[in-house]
Write an enzyme that holds these catalytic residues in place. Structure first.
Site, mmCIF file in Angstrom:
data_model
loop_
_atom_site.group_PDB
_atom_site.id
_atom_site.type_symbol
_atom_site.label_atom_id
_atom_site.label_comp_id
_atom_site.label_asym_id
_atom_site.label_seq_id
_atom_site.Cartn_x
_atom_site.Cartn_y
_atom_site.Cartn_z
ATOM 1 N N GLU A 152 0.816 -1.241 -0.084
ATOM 2 C CA GLU A 152 -0.058 -0.042 0.001
ATOM 3 C C GLU A 152 0.915 1.251 -0.070
ATOM 4 O OE1 GLU A 152 -3.459 0.396 -0.125
ATOM 5 O OE2 GLU A 152 -2.522 2.384 -0.723
ATOM 6 N N ASN A 209 9.573 3.884 0.895
ATOM 7 C CA ASN A 209 9.433 4.746 2.283
ATOM 8 C C ASN A 209 10.964 5.091 2.725
ATOM 9 O OD1 ASN A 209 6.746 4.784 2.042
ATOM 10 N ND2 ASN A 209 6.701 3.412 4.129
ATOM 11 N N CYS A 261 4.552 5.078 9.713
ATOM 12 C CA CYS A 261 5.294 4.220 8.829
ATOM 13 C C CYS A 261 6.600 4.482 8.653
ATOM 14 C CB CYS A 261 4.496 4.718 7.417
ATOM 15 S SG CYS A 261 2.896 4.355 7.123
ATOM 16 N N ARG A 329 0.890 9.012 16.360
ATOM 17 C CA ARG A 329 1.958 8.080 16.257
ATOM 18 C C ARG A 329 3.289 8.686 15.828
ATOM 19 N NH1 ARG A 329 -0.918 3.174 13.288
ATOM 20 N NH2 ARG A 329 -1.944 4.941 12.131
HETATM 21 C C1 UGA Z 1 3.865 7.627 4.154
HETATM 22 C C2 UGA Z 1 3.982 7.603 2.760
HETATM 23 O O1 UGA Z 1 3.988 9.112 1.993
HETATM 24 C C3 UGA Z 1 3.160 6.683 1.856
HETATM 25 O O2 UGA Z 1 3.378 6.641 0.217
HETATM 26 C C4 UGA Z 1 3.023 5.415 2.417
HETATM 27 O O3 UGA Z 1 2.112 4.466 1.850
HETATM 28 C C5 UGA Z 1 2.787 5.417 4.023
HETATM 29 O O4 UGA Z 1 4.054 6.175 4.438
HETATM 30 C C6 UGA Z 1 2.789 3.966 4.447
HETATM 31 O O5 UGA Z 1 3.794 3.421 4.298
HETATM 32 O O6 UGA Z 1 1.730 3.489 4.961
HETATM 33 P P1 UGA Z 1 2.319 8.891 5.768
HETATM 34 O O7 UGA Z 1 3.038 8.228 6.898
HETATM 35 O O8 UGA Z 1 0.834 9.141 5.824
HETATM 36 O O9 UGA Z 1 2.668 8.372 4.417
HETATM 37 O O10 UGA Z 1 3.103 10.645 5.728
HETATM 38 P P2 UGA Z 1 3.671 11.469 4.787
HETATM 39 O O11 UGA Z 1 2.765 12.435 4.251
HETATM 40 O O12 UGA Z 1 4.461 10.694 3.663
HETATM 41 O O13 UGA Z 1 4.623 11.954 5.833
HETATM 42 C C7 UGA Z 1 5.577 11.577 6.624
HETATM 43 C C8 UGA Z 1 6.190 12.294 7.608
HETATM 44 O O14 UGA Z 1 7.167 13.058 6.785
HETATM 45 C C9 UGA Z 1 5.463 13.435 8.381
HETATM 46 O O15 UGA Z 1 5.794 13.413 9.477
HETATM 47 C C10 UGA Z 1 5.646 14.848 7.411
HETATM 48 O O16 UGA Z 1 5.768 15.716 8.254
HETATM 49 C C11 UGA Z 1 7.276 14.287 6.955
HETATM 50 N N1 UGA Z 1 7.507 15.243 5.859
HETATM 51 C C12 UGA Z 1 6.924 15.013 4.749
HETATM 52 C C13 UGA Z 1 8.620 16.074 6.028
HETATM 53 O O17 UGA Z 1 9.273 16.280 7.069
HETATM 54 N N2 UGA Z 1 9.108 16.858 5.058
HETATM 55 C C14 UGA Z 1 8.419 16.619 3.653
HETATM 56 O O18 UGA Z 1 8.986 17.104 2.728
HETATM 57 C C15 UGA Z 1 7.675 15.551 3.599
#
Ligand code: UGA
Length: 453
Positions: A152, A209, A261, A329
């Site tokens: 996913e 990831n 994640c 989380r």
């Molecule tokens: C992430 C991946 O983006 C999805 O593709 C994947 O399916 C999912 O994990 C999973 O393995 O289930 P998610 O954890 O919902 O999704 O969140 P993201 O939007 O990717 O953000 C993750 C973290 O990175 C957040 O804490 C966000 O603040 C941080 N982030 C994101 C940054 O610090 N800088 C960025 O440029 C982007």
């Protein structure tokens, strides 16, 4: 129309069930948690995800989606069973597969006809083969089945959109016919479909990831260096992002990655490598840099308040690990709040939707009804989550309410020049810092071999 059972009604399971029902299939969503199934039957969502409640309601009404706790009800008659149960992290960074094992066993015990078992949970490479063995051992009689890995890639907060508009569908199986059948289910989504072997599909999820987490830690390292040299990391990322080999996404410097994640998956990948005698240096660096972000944020605020946080009132704007979710989380806010409390600060917070979840984790933090009440009498504010509503605040009102107009912007949502104009003592991440003494006034650039002119 196909008959699908989805085991697990967490983020991935619920979105998968609702999504496949919306595409016209008959879907049964199964969870062993009776309270959760009762809640879903009432139309009450256990998680906050935009559009999910409406999609569930629509498909339940149309008779395409139902909820149960009974394997005996959900498995016979299904052609596909998607496993989307949690794979939490054990204390040592390993993935805990007990729910996958239990689901595989229960599916095996209840199957009465050939079945395609599709794994959506993020599982260590090799789990597909292991699941096949569990099913073989627990079947009451030998009935043919295949295991397909279909990782996913959805993001919280835009999970339904991501389900309906995937960039790719990855399918791994030792049985090409089974993979082809699962591919058919995804055809209406019009995404590129990659069919490969089981282990490669499982690895694609971790590698994706880990790469995204690496991009985040990379830009955070650059942000640190920008602060020391007087460059602006936001502009640096913009300038880098135009190069299609780099791309503009996931280059937001800030407080690092949280959520269910990235932290877990990078650790699990490192653990898999180590278990096989490899030395995943880059993955360790990615995790170290990420942990440092939280310490850095506490340190910055302490510096801005003269070094001592005892009795200082610090307000956190945002608690969720990212906007548009109430998920706490691995949220940076947890370590930051605890770090501030340890140093004697009084910590209060406001988040549009995560405060109920946060209260349980951070009982010492006082929750405030809105950003202006949060600012009242505060010595410093910290932007922790980049909620849109924080971008439009009346900053003059905020400044006037504070005891000292100190603002640490952990997500770079404000313009440093404007904040200075408004009279804030402002620091962003990798921008908005005063130029250090050592590099002022025509000093030779650090890293060069020149002496002071
Ligand atoms: C992430 C991946 O983006 C999805 O593709 C994947 O399916 C999912 O994990 C999973 O393995 O289930 P998610 O954890 O919902 O999704 O969140 P993201 O939007 O990717 O953000 C993750 C973290 O990175 C957040 O804490 C966000 O603040 C941080 N982030 C994101 C940054 O610090 N800088 C960025 O440029 C982007």
């Amino acid at each position: 129309m196909k008959r699908i059972t989805v085991v697990g009604t967490g983020y991935v399971g619920l979105v998968t069930a609702a999504g496949f029902a919306d595409l016209g299939n008959r879907v049964v969503a199964l969870d062993i948690d009776e309270a959760k199934i009762a809640q879903l039957r009432r139309g009450d969502m256990p998680i906050y995800e935009p559009g999910l409640a409406e999609m569930v309601e629509r498909n339940v009404k149309a008779g395409r989606l139902s909820f149960t706790t009974s394997y005996a009800e959900a498995i016979p008659g299904a052609e596909f069973v998607f496993i989307a149960v949690g794979t939490p992290q054990a204390v040592n960074g390993e993935a805990d597969l007990r729910y996958v094992e239990a689901a595989a066993r229960s599916v095996a015990e209840h199957m009465t006809a050939p079945l395609i078992i599709v794994n959506k949970s993020t599982v260590p490479v090799g789990t597909g083969d292991w699941v096949a063995e569990i099913v073989r051992r627990h079947q009451k009689e030998p009935i043919p089945f295949s295991v397909v890995s279909c990782p996913e890639f959805l993001r919280e907060g835009s999970a339904l959109y991501d389900f309906m508009n995937p960039h790719r569908v990855v399918l791994g199986s030792l049985d090409p016919e089974a993979a082809e059948k699962v591919a058919q289910l995804h055809l209406p989504l019009r995404a590129p479909i990659l069919i490969t072997d089981l282990r490669t599909a499982e690895m694609i999820k971790y590698a994706s990831n880990a790469f995204l987490a690496t991009k985040i830690s990379f830009i955070n390292e650059i942000a640190n260096i920008c602060e020391a040299l007087g460059a602006d990391v936001k502009e640096v990322a913009r300038g880098m992002g135009y190069d299609p080999r780099i791309g503009p996404l996931f280059l937001e410097a800030g407080l690092g990655f949280g959520g269910s994640c990235f932290p877990k998956d990078v650790q699990a990948l490192a653990r898999m490598a180590e278990d096989m005698g490899r030395h995943p240096q880059l993955l360790h660096a990615v995790l170290d840099i990420n942990a440092d972000r939280r310490r850095m944020a506490v340190e910055r605020v302490a510096e801005l308040l003269g070094g001592d946080l005892t009795g200082k009132v610090v307000g956190l704007l945002g608690l969720a690990f990212k906007p548009n979710t109430d998920d706490m989380r691995e949220a940076p806010s947890i370590d930051i709040a605890r770090g501030l409390l340890e140093r004697g600060a009084r910590v209060r917070a406001y988040d549009p939707i995560a405060m109920d979840n946060a209260r349980r984790i951070l009982p010492e933090v006082e929750m405030m009804p809105d950003p202006y009440t949060l600012a009242q009498g505060a010595d410093a504010l910290m932007v922790i989550t980049e909620w849109n509503e924080f971008k439009q605040l009346d900053l003059e009102r905020i400044r006037d309410a504070m005891r000292q107009p100190v603002l640490f912007d952990g997500r770079n949502i404000y313009d440093p020049a404007r904040m200075a104009e408004l009279g804030f003592v402002y620091r962003g991440v990798g921008r908005g810092h005063p130029l250090p003494e050592a590099v002022r006034n025509g000093a030779p650039p650090p890293g060069s071999n020149m002496a002071h002119p």
